[in-house]
Design a protein around this motif. Sequence first.
Motif, PDB file in Angstrom:
ATOM      1  N   LEU A   6      65.276  38.265  48.053  1.00  9.63           N
ATOM      2  CA  LEU A   6      66.386  37.731  47.272  1.00  9.63           C
ATOM      3  C   LEU A   6      65.925  37.291  45.888  1.00  9.63           C
ATOM      4  O   LEU A   6      64.853  36.694  45.732  1.00  9.63           O
ATOM      5  CB  LEU A   6      67.003  36.542  48.010  1.00  9.63           C
ATOM      6  N   TRP A  49      68.580  42.237  45.095  1.00 12.18           N
ATOM      7  CA  TRP A  49      67.636  42.345  46.208  1.00 12.18           C
ATOM      8  C   TRP A  49      66.560  43.349  45.837  1.00 12.18           C
ATOM      9  O   TRP A  49      66.857  44.480  45.451  1.00 12.18           O
ATOM     10  CB  TRP A  49      68.368  42.764  47.482  1.00 12.18           C
ATOM     11  N   TYR A 102      73.524  36.393  52.814  1.00 11.38           N
ATOM     12  CA  TYR A 102      73.186  35.385  51.805  1.00 11.38           C
ATOM     13  C   TYR A 102      74.397  34.533  51.449  1.00 11.38           C
ATOM     14  O   TYR A 102      74.291  33.301  51.319  1.00 11.38           O
ATOM     15  CB  TYR A 102      72.640  36.084  50.557  1.00 11.38           C
ATOM     16  N   CYS A 122      72.481  42.412  53.514  1.00 12.81           N
ATOM     17  CA  CYS A 122      71.751  41.279  52.938  1.00 12.81           C
ATOM     18  C   CYS A 122      72.663  40.341  52.151  1.00 12.81           C
ATOM     19  O   CYS A 122      72.599  39.121  52.319  1.00 12.81           O
ATOM     20  CB  CYS A 122      70.616  41.790  52.044  1.00 12.81           C
ATOM     21  N   GLN A 123      73.497  40.901  51.282  1.00  7.56           N
ATOM     22  CA  GLN A 123      74.354  40.059  50.448  1.00  7.56           C
ATOM     23  C   GLN A 123      75.374  39.269  51.272  1.00  7.56           C
ATOM     24  O   GLN A 123      75.547  38.059  51.040  1.00  7.56           O
ATOM     25  CB  GLN A 123      75.051  40.908  49.387  1.00  7.56           C
TER      26      GLN A 123
END
Length: 543
Positions: free
Chosen positions: A100, A451, A418, A414-415
């Motif tokens: 990140l 990322w 997060y 991933c986002q």
Amino acid sequence: MQTPPQNLLDKAIAIFSPSTALRRLQSRMALTLAGGYNGASYGRPGLAGWSPRAADAETDTNYDLPTLRARARDLTRNAPLATGAINTMVTNVVGTGLSLQPQPDGEALGLAAEEIEDWSENTLREFKLWAEGTACDVTRTQNFYGLQSLVFRSALESGDTFALLPNVKRPGQPYSLALQIIEADRICNPQFVQDSQTVAAGVELDEYGAPVAYHICRRHPGSLVRRSEFKWDRITAYGNSSGRKNVIHLFERRRPGQTRGVPVLAPVIEPLKQLQRYTDAELQSAVISGMFSVFVKMDPAAFQDMFDQDGQAAYLGSAMGWDGTMNGGTLDGGGKAVNLLPGESIESANPGRPNALFDPFVQAIVRQIGVALELPFEVLIKHFTASYSAARAALLDAWQFFRGRRDWLAGNFCQPVYEAWLEEAIAIGRISAPGFFADPAIRRAWCAATWIGDGPGSIDPAKEVTAANDRIELGISTRAAESILHDGGDWRAKHKQLVIENNARKADGLLVAAPAVPALANPSETIDPDEEEIAPELPAKNK
């Protein structure tokens, strides 16, 4: 459009019945238009028996998914080429994990660059507290970077994978968010009923085709537990009041109306399986042909004279007991002496193994498989024997595919993770983000991030470092971008470390010199990349 020419019959019909002749002409024109594409013809010999149906995405996909998943996983377990293809994708797309880099929109938030930098550093520090431990995994087995590899590999093999975002409070941990990875097979219709207009392959849809909820079987459908004992949980896709995402569905959508993903090996399952069988057969033939057996033949007259009745029975029993194997049912050992029955003979045959045409044929099939998987032939089989330019072109082509898959993984897994974590961190007061829950635009500004993954490596480091320096000097790239291309590292972390090292050298009285950029060789002495062959360096001869 040219009018079809009239034959004698058409002209005769036109004399007696013009209306009939007109209908014939219209029908012939329609047939002419229908035959505009050869690929749609049923009269051509190569296409006569090819009649695929035109169905929607769910009809073409969902019924075949269980078989496709099972076969793709079996190939991944047992076929070296399939295993290598999946491993190559996972290694280059995920590698050590996507890291990140918070990048909130300071202009939209009205914050100075120094404030954004401080906030980003603190947020990254907090995120690492959650991501680098195993508390982020409900099974407490992997950290966040290991889970990235797991979900990506599962999506490749099974077509899609799911991640639930439950809150699990653990002693000593400030964050309760955890990830629960669900294998694709467990998302299925309750009681294994057929798809309907509202539920397709375990995904409940609204009138627009958007997911409303997911039906998750508590056990894998392939479990040995009796199906009568299976139970399902209905998990809504989003929170009813908060709109929080409860389920992350990771799959690549290739058709409108598609609700489930297809294994990446699906188009090449048959050639992979046939290639595995062919390879096994060639290997077995080569092993057998490498064995040398001695066949002992007894003359019938001598057989009668040399042995009594018991000896003859023993000899015949030994000869008739041979089943064709070389060493007691196994292929261990170099060979065997075999007794033949009196009067029998051996006609030797040349098996032609190893097959000299094996490798060219396999490479031809592998090239087709590589095209379907978007992996260049050289990258798929790790075989770089062409020129420098050819090898570099193959790596660059592969890197385009890996970058696209990396962006897909970052944006779809991933986002969202997060953002869910940041929401909890702000809610419990560990991170300050004014206006985060008040305005969606401000929330988006706080959540902005990139990322970064591992770099692609280099074939000729000196040339590539020089090219990177030139791009920076021309202003068409930045140190941050070149740092990512080099090894995927954060330039800020490298900058801080360089400051520490330079200050330490100065404090100890050592000269701090500017890093030198390697220069290329004299252009007149430079080898043409198209003619440069990649070959092992030969040892120098003793003089």
